[in-house]
Design a protein around this motif. Sequence first.
Motif, short mmCIF file in Angstrom:
data_model
loop_
_atom_site.label_atom_id
_atom_site.label_comp_id
_atom_site.label_asym_id
_atom_site.label_seq_id
_atom_site.Cartn_x
_atom_site.Cartn_y
_atom_site.Cartn_z
N MET A 1 25.71 16.11 -4.30
CA MET A 1 27.15 16.83 -4.06
C MET A 1 27.65 17.75 -5.02
N PHE A 2 27.37 17.18 -6.46
CA PHE A 2 27.52 18.02 -7.69
C PHE A 2 26.57 19.23 -7.58
N ARG A 3 25.45 19.04 -7.26
CA ARG A 3 24.30 20.00 -7.46
C ARG A 3 24.84 21.12 -6.33
N GLN A 4 25.29 20.62 -5.31
CA GLN A 4 25.52 21.55 -4.10
C GLN A 4 26.64 22.29 -4.65
N GLN A 5 27.44 22.06 -5.42
CA GLN A 5 28.46 22.73 -6.11
C GLN A 5 27.93 23.65 -7.20
N GLY A 6 26.72 23.90 -7.36
CA GLY A 6 26.09 24.56 -8.68
C GLY A 6 26.17 23.92 -9.81
N ARG A 7 26.63 22.38 -10.06
CA ARG A 7 26.56 21.94 -11.33
C ARG A 7 25.38 21.23 -11.85
N SER A 8 24.87 21.31 -13.12
CA SER A 8 23.80 20.76 -13.58
C SER A 8 24.27 19.18 -13.46
N VAL A 9 23.45 18.31 -13.34
CA VAL A 9 23.59 16.84 -13.53
C VAL A 9 22.42 16.15 -14.28
N LEU A 10 22.96 15.31 -14.96
CA LEU A 10 22.12 14.45 -15.90
C LEU A 10 22.59 12.97 -15.47
N VAL A 11 21.27 12.08 -14.99
CA VAL A 11 21.69 10.75 -14.84
C VAL A 11 20.95 9.80 -15.89
N GLY A 12 21.51 8.89 -16.22
CA GLY A 12 21.05 7.88 -17.30
C GLY A 12 20.64 6.54 -16.47
#
Lengths: 290, 273
Positions: free
Chosen positions: B95-106
Motif C-alpha cells: 500500500m505504501f509503495r503504491q503511494q510512492g513511498r520507500s519502505v524498509l521492513v525489519g
Amino acid sequence: RLSEKLGDIAHKLRGAARVSEADLDATLREMRLALLEADVALPVTRHLMSEVRERALGAEVAKSLQPGQVIIKILNDALADLLGGQRRDLDLSKIPSVILLCGLQGAGKTTTAGKLARLLVGQGKKVALTSVDATRPAAREQLQVLAGQVDVQYIAGEGHSAAAMARSAVKQAGRDGHHVLILDTAGRQVVDDELMREIREVAAAVGATERLLVLDAMTGQTALQIAEQFHSAVNMSGCILTKTDADVRGGAALSVAHSTGVPIRYVGTGEKVDAFELFDPQRMAGRILG
Amino acid sequence: QLVPGGSVDALSEEEWLDIEDGLIMADCGGELAGELVHKARKRRGGSVQALKESMISMLPEVKAVNMPESGPFVLLVVGVNGTGKTTTIGKIATMFRQQGRSVLVGAADTFRAAAVEQLAVWVERAGAEMVRQHEGADPAAVAFDTIQRGVARNYDVVIIDTAGRVQTDRGLMDELAKVRRVITKAYPEAPHEVWQVVDGGTGQNAVMQVDKFREVAGTSGLVVTKLDGSGKGGIVLQLSHRFGLPIRYVGVGESLEDLMAFDGEAFVTSLLP
Ligand SMILES: Nc1nc2c(ncn2[C@@H]2O[C@H](COP(=O)(O)OP(=O)(O)OP(=O)(O)O)[C@@H](O)[C@H]2O)c(=O)[nH]1
Ligand SMILES: Nc1nc2c(ncn2[C@@H]2O[C@H](COP(=O)(O)OP(=O)(O)OP(=O)(O)O)[C@@H](O)[C@H]2O)c(=O)[nH]1
Ligand SMILES: [Mg+2]
Ligand SMILES: [Mg+2]
C-alpha cells in the motif's frame, strides 16, 4: 468466573428445603453466560443447559443440602462426558499410515506436524513429513526446518495439484519404508468452496488412516461451523487443539465434540516441538468452567 | 407487544431473540449482546435501527494515523501466533509503495522456522527492502538496526515484524517491551504506531490479548484479519467497548491486495439481519 458465581448461588441455596425452578433457572442463566464467555458455541450451550436442567430437576438435587454444588457437579460431568469420547491411539495400521492435518490459516498445522513427528519417533516409528502447501510463502521450507529439528526425513511430493503432490509423497514414503507419513496442508476457510473441494480431493487421494482437524483453542463461535464443514469434507477422525498455553477457556473443544463426536487427541501447549500433550478431558472441563 | 417503559416494540419477542443470538454467534459476547438488545428495545420505538446506531456509537472515532512531518513513519506490528502479522505487513508495505513511498521492513522474528524467508517473499513482492540478521539474533537488535538504517537512508516508512507470542508468556512479553524501548532509543519519536493483529475468528480471549499487549507494547491500533472467513469479527465490538482502539484495517484474504480500511457502518450492518 463460573465457579465463583455458582459458589454464590450455592451459598444462597444452602439448607433450602428444595430448589425451586426459579432458583434453578437463575443458576442456569449464570451458567449460560459463563459458557458463552468461555467461547462455547450457542447451540452447544443450549444443549448443555437443557441437559443440566433435566438432571438437576431429578431427585439428587432435591435431597441435597448443597444443591448448588450438585448442579455444578452435574455441569462438570456433562462437559467431561462430552469431551471424554473413546480414548484410543492413532490408527497406524497401514504401511505407510498417512496422517492428514487440515484446518484454518495460522491454526498451527505445520508446527503440529513437527510435534507429532517427534512424538511418533519417540514411540519407535519411522516417520516422514511432507507438505502440499504451495500457497503460503516458505511453507514447505518451514516444515523442512522442523523435519531437521526432529530428525525425520522430509519428502518433497511432486505434481500440479495438492492431491497429486500428496499421492507422490505417499508412494515415496512407501518406497523408503516409512511407518508413518504426516501430511501438512495449506490453511483454508470453510467458506472457500474451491479450497474445501481441494481438501476433499487430497483426503480421497491418500486414504489417510487419521484425518485430524488442527484448531486454534481461542477460536470463537465459528468453531462449530468449522468442525462441521471439515468433518463433512474429510470425515475427521480426531482433532488437535493448539495454543492452549494462551490461557484460553477453550469452549471451541466442546463445539468440536458436540458437532462431530470426534475425539480431541492432543493439545499444543507452546511453540517448541516438545510442547505437545495427550488431551485430558477432565482438565479441559475444569478450564471451561473457569 | 409492550415493553417496560411503555414503548411499543417494533419487532416480536422472537425476532429480538434471533437478533441477540446472531450477535452472540458473531462473537460479540453473551453479556454484551444481551445488553445491546435490552437497551435498543427500551428506546422509543425499539427497532433494529436503534440497535444499529448504538452499536456504531460504540466504535471509536477514527483519528488520523500518527504520521510524522519529517523522517520515517515507524510502525511496530505485534500479536499472538498465527494471526497474520507477516502477511499483513506485506499488504501494508505494498500500500505504501503504491503511494510512492520507500519502505524498509525489519525481520525481528528471529525465532520461528522460516519466518525471515516468509517475510522476504512478501517484501520482495511489495517492492520494499528488508533488514535481517542471523537466526536466533536478539529481536531488539534487529529492530534497532532497522530503525537506524531507515533514518540514515531516509526511508519514508519503517515496519518492524515481530514473532507471534501468547500474552501469558512472561518472558516473551518482556522481550516485546524491550523491542519497543529499543525502537524509541534508536529514534525518540518512534514507534509512531503500534498495531496489534487480531484474528477475526477469535473468541473472547481477544480481550485478554489486547489488554496485555497494550500494557507491554503500547498498542495504538488494531488490524483484524481473516474476515473473508466464517468469523464475523464481532469481537471488534467487545474490543471497542473496552479499549477504544481504532481498527485501522481488515484483512480479507491471503494476497497483497486483500487489505481494506475498516468501515464501521458496513461492519455493524453485517452483524444484523
Ligand atoms: N504458543 C503456541 N504457539 C503455537 C502453538 N502451535 C503453533 N503455534 C504457533 O502458531 C503460529 C502458526 O503456526 P503454523 O504452524 O505456521 O500454522 P499453520 O496452521 O501451518 O499456518 P498456515 O499454514 O498458514 O495455515 C506459529 O507462530 C507457531 O509457532 C501452540 O501450541 N502454542
Ligand atoms: N484467509 C485469510 N488468511 C490470512 C489473512 N491474513 C493472513 N492470513 C493467513 O494466515 C496465515 C498466518 O499468517 P502469518 O502472516 O504467517 O501470521 P503471523 O501472525 O505472522 O504468524 P506468526 O509469525 O507465526 O505468529 C497465513 O496462511 C496467511 O496467508 C486474511 O486476511 N485472510
Ligand atoms: Mg502451515
Ligand atoms: Mg509472522
